[in-house]
Design a protein around this motif. Structure first.
Motif, PDB file in Angstrom:
ATOM      1  N   LEU A 109      39.055  33.025  32.231  1.00 45.78           N
ATOM      2  CA  LEU A 109      38.414  33.643  33.385  1.00 45.78           C
ATOM      3  C   LEU A 109      37.287  34.538  32.879  1.00 45.78           C
ATOM      4  O   LEU A 109      37.452  35.258  31.890  1.00 45.78           O
ATOM      5  CB  LEU A 109      39.419  34.470  34.186  1.00 45.78           C
ATOM      6  CG  LEU A 109      40.483  33.676  34.952  1.00 45.78           C
ATOM      7  CD1 LEU A 109      41.574  34.614  35.461  1.00 45.78           C
ATOM      8  CD2 LEU A 109      39.856  32.913  36.118  1.00 45.78           C
ATOM      9  N   THR A 144      43.194  31.035  41.540  1.00 43.87           N
ATOM     10  CA  THR A 144      42.671  30.216  40.454  1.00 43.87           C
ATOM     11  C   THR A 144      43.717  29.238  39.943  1.00 43.87           C
ATOM     12  O   THR A 144      43.451  28.052  39.770  1.00 43.87           O
ATOM     13  CB  THR A 144      42.191  31.110  39.288  1.00 43.87           C
ATOM     14  OG1 THR A 144      41.186  31.997  39.761  1.00 43.87           O
ATOM     15  CG2 THR A 144      41.627  30.262  38.170  1.00 43.87           C
ATOM     16  N   HIS A 169      43.643  25.126  40.284  1.00 45.83           N
ATOM     17  CA  HIS A 169      43.250  24.537  38.995  1.00 45.83           C
ATOM     18  C   HIS A 169      43.682  23.089  38.900  1.00 45.83           C
ATOM     19  O   HIS A 169      44.826  22.745  39.157  1.00 45.83           O
ATOM     20  CB  HIS A 169      43.855  25.325  37.832  1.00 45.83           C
ATOM     21  CG  HIS A 169      43.647  24.658  36.505  1.00 45.83           C
ATOM     22  ND1 HIS A 169      42.386  24.383  36.017  1.00 45.83           N
ATOM     23  CD2 HIS A 169      44.530  24.194  35.592  1.00 45.83           C
ATOM     24  CE1 HIS A 169      42.510  23.789  34.840  1.00 45.83           C
ATOM     25  NE2 HIS A 169      43.804  23.671  34.569  1.00 45.83           N
ATOM     26  N   LEU A 221      37.473  29.147  34.444  1.00 44.94           N
ATOM     27  CA  LEU A 221      37.922  28.548  35.700  1.00 44.94           C
ATOM     28  C   LEU A 221      37.251  29.227  36.892  1.00 44.94           C
ATOM     29  O   LEU A 221      37.019  28.599  37.920  1.00 44.94           O
ATOM     30  CB  LEU A 221      39.436  28.676  35.832  1.00 44.94           C
ATOM     31  CG  LEU A 221      40.287  27.941  34.795  1.00 44.94           C
ATOM     32  CD1 LEU A 221      41.761  28.255  35.018  1.00 44.94           C
ATOM     33  CD2 LEU A 221      40.042  26.450  34.848  1.00 44.94           C
ATOM     34  N   ALA A 222      36.960  30.513  36.762  1.00 45.63           N
ATOM     35  CA  ALA A 222      36.326  31.281  37.829  1.00 45.63           C
ATOM     36  C   ALA A 222      35.634  32.486  37.213  1.00 45.63           C
ATOM     37  O   ALA A 222      35.895  32.841  36.061  1.00 45.63           O
ATOM     38  CB  ALA A 222      37.363  31.733  38.865  1.00 45.63           C
ATOM     39  N   LYS A 230      32.591  26.356  40.637  1.00 46.95           N
ATOM     40  CA  LYS A 230      33.608  27.333  40.247  1.00 46.95           C
ATOM     41  C   LYS A 230      33.653  28.452  41.292  1.00 46.95           C
ATOM     42  O   LYS A 230      32.639  28.790  41.907  1.00 46.95           O
ATOM     43  CB  LYS A 230      33.273  27.942  38.879  1.00 46.95           C
ATOM     44  CG  LYS A 230      33.019  26.943  37.745  1.00 46.95           C
ATOM     45  CD  LYS A 230      34.288  26.266  37.297  1.00 46.95           C
ATOM     46  CE  LYS A 230      34.057  25.385  36.074  1.00 46.95           C
ATOM     47  NZ  LYS A 230      33.875  26.130  34.828  1.00 46.95           N
ATOM     48  N   GLU A 231      34.813  29.054  41.461  1.00 44.05           N
ATOM     49  CA  GLU A 231      34.974  30.145  42.416  1.00 44.05           C
ATOM     50  C   GLU A 231      34.369  31.433  41.863  1.00 44.05           C
ATOM     51  O   GLU A 231      34.426  31.690  40.657  1.00 44.05           O
ATOM     52  CB  GLU A 231      36.459  30.372  42.694  1.00 44.05           C
ATOM     53  CG  GLU A 231      36.759  31.229  43.907  1.00 44.05           C
ATOM     54  CD  GLU A 231      36.581  30.467  45.209  1.00 44.05           C
ATOM     55  OE1 GLU A 231      35.552  30.689  45.875  1.00 44.05           O
ATOM     56  OE2 GLU A 231      37.467  29.672  45.562  1.00 44.05           O
TER      57      GLU A 231
END
Length: 364
Positions: A115, A287, A291, A224-225, A249-250
């Protein structure tokens, strides 16, 4: 010279860049063939300017490689290239991915669940404390924390992860002959013992202003974010958020007082639709829930193809097919077709053979 060394050389040539390196490799058949090409061949390919062709042709390749290998040995640094099997999976999915990563530390961290935490270099006490708290929680949840080793939020994020006994990745915006900011030299050394420091730039590249926004795409791509904490209205953290969104991606934001000038940009992200994060679980829960394992870990990649890719892909089988034949079968002009085949290579669905032949990958 190996294919990996050819990537190192091309990566160091001014005004070339990763996207054009891959396009040149696709056009000529490999990075080695790019370096073996004449000045006229480079000039006529239509992918680069005459000045860039000259830069490639006259570059002191052997001298450069000797210097880089000497510095790698002295500084304990490894170079990963696009041609290496252990090049980070998370970077292969994006067209603007770097083709070289200089790595100091535990490069296995680059393939762990990560992250990103980014924010202002001039963040206040509360912002830095928030970055530390979120980083500690992420580390305790088994996540690697990614940031840019800058002052302020970045520094606090790295420190928080280390204090929690976790791993952290620092993506720097210059070559390893330099340290920016200088006061973070000891932190960089600590990170290399508790994670990894990476740069896409060859050793001699100084900390130029334009390098830092560009390196931010690597921070978001490895993660991932992305969590933004206290970003000014023209902060580099907002560029990282833009890259994250372009990579699907967030983006999460820790809200701040509306009178806080240091957080005008991050508060604006919330107004624009970013997800509010009041506590670490707000990021971790969403997340982890959303995922999906990286395609490089799946037995079979998902065939999410654009309309143009859907036209070309069926014509590429396990038998080699030449680019000219693909032009004839698909009805697409050669310039557009080369971009499509490159995008299919980036999805790891096909591979190019010497002589501009293409085959479907074994798992595809």
């Amino acid at each position: 010279m190996t294919e990996q060394e050819a990537f190192l050389v091309l990566n160091a040539i001014p005004d070339l860049g990763a996207v054009r390196i891959r396009r040149l490799a696709a056009f000529f058949g490999s990075t080695l063939e790019v370096l073996h090409s004449s000045f006229d061949e480079l000039s006529r390919c239509g992918l680069i300017s005459p000045q860039t062709a000259e830069n490639i042709f006259y570059f002191s390749k052997d001298k450069f490689l000797a210097s880089e290998y000497n510095l790698m040995q002295r500084k304990g640094i490894t170079a990963l290239t696009w041609a290496d099997d252990n090049f980070p999976c998370s970077l292969r999915a994006f067209e603007d991915s770097p083709v070289v990563l200089y790595v100091k530390g535990q490069f296995d961290c680059l393939n762990h669940l990560s992250l990103a935490i980014v924010g202002s270099r001039s963040a206040g006490y509360n912002g830095c404390q928030s970055a530390k708290a979120f980083a500690k929680a992420f580390a305790q949840a088994g996540m690697v924390v990614v940031s840019g080793l800058a002052r302020g939020i970045d520094t606090s994020a790295h420190q928080g992860s280390i204090e929690a006994g976790g791993k952290t990745i620092a993506v720097i915006g210059c070559g390893f002959n330099y340290m920016y900011p200088k006061e973070n030299y000891s932190l960089m050394e600590t990170i290399s013992q508790n994670g990894v420091v990476v740069s896409e730039f060859s050793f001699s590249v100084p900390p130029l202003k334009q390098n830092f926004p560009w390196r931010n795409r690597i921070i978001s791509a490895l993660s991932l974010a992305t969590l933004v904490i206290e970003a000014r209205s023209k902060s580099g953290a907002l560029i990282t958020a833009d890259f994250a969104l372009s990579q699907n991606k967030e983006v999460f934001v820790v809200p701040s007082n509306i009178d806080n000038e240091a957080a005008m940009g991050s508060n604006q992200l919330i107004q624009d639709g970013a997800v509010v994060a009041l506590r670490p679980d707000d990021v971790l829960t969403q997340t982890i829930k959303s995922h999906v394992p990286s395609p490089c870990r799946e037995k079979k990649p998902m065939l999410l193809l654009s309309d143009e890719q859907s036209i070309v892909y069926p014509h590429i089988t396990h038998e080699p097919v030449h680019l000219d034949e693909l032009v004839r079968q698909s009805g697409i002009n050669i310039s557009s077709l080369m971009n499509i085949t490159l995008s299919l290579e980036l999805k790891r669905l096909i591979r190019q053979l010497p002589g501009q032949y293409y085959v479907r990958k074994e798992h595809a």
